[in-house]
Write a protein that holds these residues in place. Sequence first.
Motif, PDB file in Angstrom:
ATOM      1  N   MET A   1       1.043  -1.124  -0.053  1.00  0.00           N
ATOM      2  CA  MET A   1       0.087  -0.091  -0.094  1.00  0.00           C
ATOM      3  C   MET A   1       0.939   1.235   0.026  1.00  0.00           C
ATOM      4  N   LEU A   2       0.739   1.969  -0.816  1.00  0.00           N
ATOM      5  CA  LEU A   2       1.522   3.404  -1.039  1.00  0.00           C
ATOM      6  C   LEU A   2       0.633   4.526  -0.723  1.00  0.00           C
ATOM      7  N   LEU A   3       1.069   5.473   0.295  1.00  0.00           N
ATOM      8  CA  LEU A   3       0.602   6.532   0.800  1.00  0.00           C
ATOM      9  C   LEU A   3       1.187   7.719   0.535  1.00  0.00           C
ATOM     10  N   HIS A   4       0.747   8.550  -0.113  1.00  0.00           N
ATOM     11  CA  HIS A   4       1.308   9.629  -0.826  1.00  0.00           C
ATOM     12  C   HIS A   4       1.255  11.036   0.129  1.00  0.00           C
ATOM     13  N   GLY A   5       2.014  12.213  -0.183  1.00  0.00           N
ATOM     14  CA  GLY A   5       2.279  13.143   0.576  1.00  0.00           C
ATOM     15  C   GLY A   5       1.314  14.511  -0.187  1.00  0.00           C
ATOM     16  N   PHE A   6       1.700  15.500   0.547  1.00  0.00           N
ATOM     17  CA  PHE A   6       1.257  16.647   0.079  1.00  0.00           C
ATOM     18  C   PHE A   6       2.144  17.376  -0.916  1.00  0.00           C
ATOM     19  N   PRO A   7       1.715  18.099  -2.051  1.00  0.00           N
ATOM     20  CA  PRO A   7       0.265  18.127  -2.274  1.00  0.00           C
ATOM     21  C   PRO A   7       0.071  17.111  -3.523  1.00  0.00           C
TER      22      PRO A   7
ATOM     23  N   SER B   1      -0.575  12.889  -5.052  1.00  0.00           N
ATOM     24  CA  SER B   1      -1.367  12.013  -5.238  1.00  0.00           C
ATOM     25  C   SER B   1      -0.908  10.666  -5.550  1.00  0.00           C
ATOM     26  N   SER B   2      -1.718   9.713  -5.811  1.00  0.00           N
ATOM     27  CA  SER B   2      -1.089   8.562  -6.317  1.00  0.00           C
ATOM     28  C   SER B   2      -0.275   8.548  -7.467  1.00  0.00           C
ATOM     29  N   ARG B   3      -0.590   9.674  -8.365  1.00  0.00           N
ATOM     30  CA  ARG B   3       0.231   9.871  -9.546  1.00  0.00           C
ATOM     31  C   ARG B   3       1.897  10.094  -9.196  1.00  0.00           C
ATOM     32  N   SER B   4       2.146  10.538  -7.762  1.00  0.00           N
ATOM     33  CA  SER B   4       3.553  10.610  -7.854  1.00  0.00           C
ATOM     34  C   SER B   4       4.369   9.360  -7.727  1.00  0.00           C
ATOM     35  N   PHE B   5       3.474   8.103  -7.759  1.00  0.00           N
ATOM     36  CA  PHE B   5       4.128   6.635  -7.844  1.00  0.00           C
ATOM     37  C   PHE B   5       3.964   6.010  -9.234  1.00  0.00           C
ATOM     38  N   ASP B   6       3.565   6.894 -10.170  1.00  0.00           N
ATOM     39  CA  ASP B   6       3.326   6.294 -11.542  1.00  0.00           C
ATOM     40  C   ASP B   6       4.853   5.770 -12.030  1.00  0.00           C
TER      41      ASP B   6
ATOM     42  N   ILE C   1      -1.540  -0.950  -4.016  1.00  0.00           N
ATOM     43  CA  ILE C   1      -2.754  -0.217  -4.022  1.00  0.00           C
ATOM     44  C   ILE C   1      -2.073   1.358  -3.664  1.00  0.00           C
ATOM     45  N   ALA C   2      -2.498   2.207  -4.499  1.00  0.00           N
ATOM     46  CA  ALA C   2      -2.122   3.678  -4.295  1.00  0.00           C
ATOM     47  C   ALA C   2      -3.435   4.531  -4.245  1.00  0.00           C
ATOM     48  N   PRO C   3      -4.088   4.834  -3.157  1.00  0.00           N
ATOM     49  CA  PRO C   3      -5.193   5.488  -3.084  1.00  0.00           C
ATOM     50  C   PRO C   3      -4.661   7.163  -3.132  1.00  0.00           C
ATOM     51  N   ASP C   4      -5.819   7.980  -3.468  1.00  0.00           N
ATOM     52  CA  ASP C   4      -5.647   9.236  -3.306  1.00  0.00           C
ATOM     53  C   ASP C   4      -6.450   9.460  -1.915  1.00  0.00           C
TER      54      ASP C   4
ATOM     55  N   ILE D   1      -8.517  -6.770   2.715  1.00  0.00           N
ATOM     56  CA  ILE D   1      -6.855  -6.707   2.765  1.00  0.00           C
ATOM     57  C   ILE D   1      -6.540  -6.803   4.274  1.00  0.00           C
ATOM     58  N   GLU D   2      -6.278  -7.982   4.622  1.00  0.00           N
ATOM     59  CA  GLU D   2      -5.901  -8.288   5.907  1.00  0.00           C
ATOM     60  C   GLU D   2      -4.404  -8.170   6.377  1.00  0.00           C
ATOM     61  N   ARG D   3      -3.596  -8.258   5.425  1.00  0.00           N
ATOM     62  CA  ARG D   3      -2.131  -8.033   5.641  1.00  0.00           C
ATOM     63  C   ARG D   3      -1.547  -7.316   4.356  1.00  0.00           C
ATOM     64  N   TYR D   4      -0.474  -6.485   4.808  1.00  0.00           N
ATOM     65  CA  TYR D   4      -0.049  -5.494   3.597  1.00  0.00           C
ATOM     66  C   TYR D   4       1.499  -5.091   4.277  1.00  0.00           C
ATOM     67  N   SER D   5       2.109  -4.570   3.094  1.00  0.00           N
ATOM     68  CA  SER D   5       3.433  -3.830   3.371  1.00  0.00           C
ATOM     69  C   SER D   5       3.018  -2.549   2.952  1.00  0.00           C
ATOM     70  N   LEU D   6       3.663  -1.430   3.755  1.00  0.00           N
ATOM     71  CA  LEU D   6       3.141   0.003   3.823  1.00  0.00           C
ATOM     72  C   LEU D   6       4.522   0.933   3.293  1.00  0.00           C
ATOM     73  N   TYR D   7       4.057   1.530   2.430  1.00  0.00           N
ATOM     74  CA  TYR D   7       5.239   2.677   1.870  1.00  0.00           C
ATOM     75  C   TYR D   7       4.321   3.924   2.245  1.00  0.00           C
ATOM     76  N   ILE D   8       5.259   4.861   3.155  1.00  0.00           N
ATOM     77  CA  ILE D   8       4.853   6.139   3.598  1.00  0.00           C
ATOM     78  C   ILE D   8       5.690   7.114   3.052  1.00  0.00           C
ATOM     79  N   HIS D   9       5.027   8.358   2.470  1.00  0.00           N
ATOM     80  CA  HIS D   9       5.640   9.252   2.307  1.00  0.00           C
ATOM     81  C   HIS D   9       4.940  10.701   2.816  1.00  0.00           C
ATOM     82  N   ASP D  10       5.709  11.703   3.345  1.00  0.00           N
ATOM     83  CA  ASP D  10       5.197  13.081   3.961  1.00  0.00           C
ATOM     84  C   ASP D  10       3.799  12.712   4.490  1.00  0.00           C
ATOM     85  N   TYR D  11       2.764  13.218   4.117  1.00  0.00           N
ATOM     86  CA  TYR D  11       1.508  13.153   4.796  1.00  0.00           C
ATOM     87  C   TYR D  11       1.169  11.567   4.825  1.00  0.00           C
ATOM     88  N   GLY D  12       1.757  10.696   4.077  1.00  0.00           N
ATOM     89  CA  GLY D  12       1.441   9.212   4.056  1.00  0.00           C
ATOM     90  C   GLY D  12       1.797   8.931   5.677  1.00  0.00           C
ATOM     91  N   ALA D  13       2.874   9.324   5.985  1.00  0.00           N
ATOM     92  CA  ALA D  13       3.521   8.839   7.379  1.00  0.00           C
ATOM     93  C   ALA D  13       2.588   8.943   8.613  1.00  0.00           C
TER      94      ALA D  13
END
Length: 269
Positions: free
Chosen positions: A1-7, A9-14, A27-30, A65-77
């Motif tokens: 799961m990829l969690l983006h930062g400010f400002p 969106s999931s586009r930062s993971f393109d 999974i990269a939600p906005d 989804i009951e198990r996942y690895s997590l990538y956090i950036h900026d606000y995603g942290a």
Amino acid sequence: MLLHGFPSSSRSFDTLIPLLATRYHLIAPDFPGFGHSDAPPPPAYAYTFDHLAQTMDHLLEALNIERYSLYIHDYGAPVGMRLIMAHPERLQVLITQNGNIYQAGLGAKWSKIAQYWADPAAHPEVIDAFLSPEGTEQRHTLGTSHPECYNPDTWTDEIAHLSKPGQREIQAALLYDYQTNVAAYPAWQAWLRQHRPPTLVAWGANDPSFIAAGATAFRNDLPDAEIHLLDAGHFPLDEKNDETAALILTFMAKHLLSSALAEREGAER
């Protein structure tokens, strides 16, 4: 799961997603108020980090989804740490890229933001700078030694998004609420010390917002963390995408395999 930062969106993971998708489901939600997600006005949706995390939690539950690895950036942290604290059993691997949870990681500009927290009405210049075209571009380009790696469409798209009706109110609410994250740092650090999740830190060392000390501070609570300081700014994927992907793939292969073998041995016993 990829969690983006400010400002962003999931586009930062393109550029990152294609390199990871050969081995993993991503999974990269906005977040609400970002990207192509709905942006209801603040009276209709509380723009707090607690609420963003609850929304992400509901998404995971809806997807079963009951198990996942997590990538956090900026606000995603702060969003990701709230998910971890709510459901620690779901976390496999933690990856942080300029996703700060340490006081030592806050750059010089945060002293001015602290004045905004104390009295928002007295410091409108803080949110003005936060949303300005110049500030939006500099979030990408400050600290880089490779400006030719940057696509101007990245920040022009972000500027267009921040110019939409209602965005000032949404982003002002989240910036004000960010102080709850700083207050939660000690609890998050204590959780890491207790649970010791496999953690990869791949940090843009030249980030003026979340400085390199925020990366090395993870070693205080996670002596086994793998820490890499990259020659990049706040958005390392803009110039260190391939290197980041290689670090993630190697790290996850190592730790997810170890976890799978341990679970298999436990089941056989």
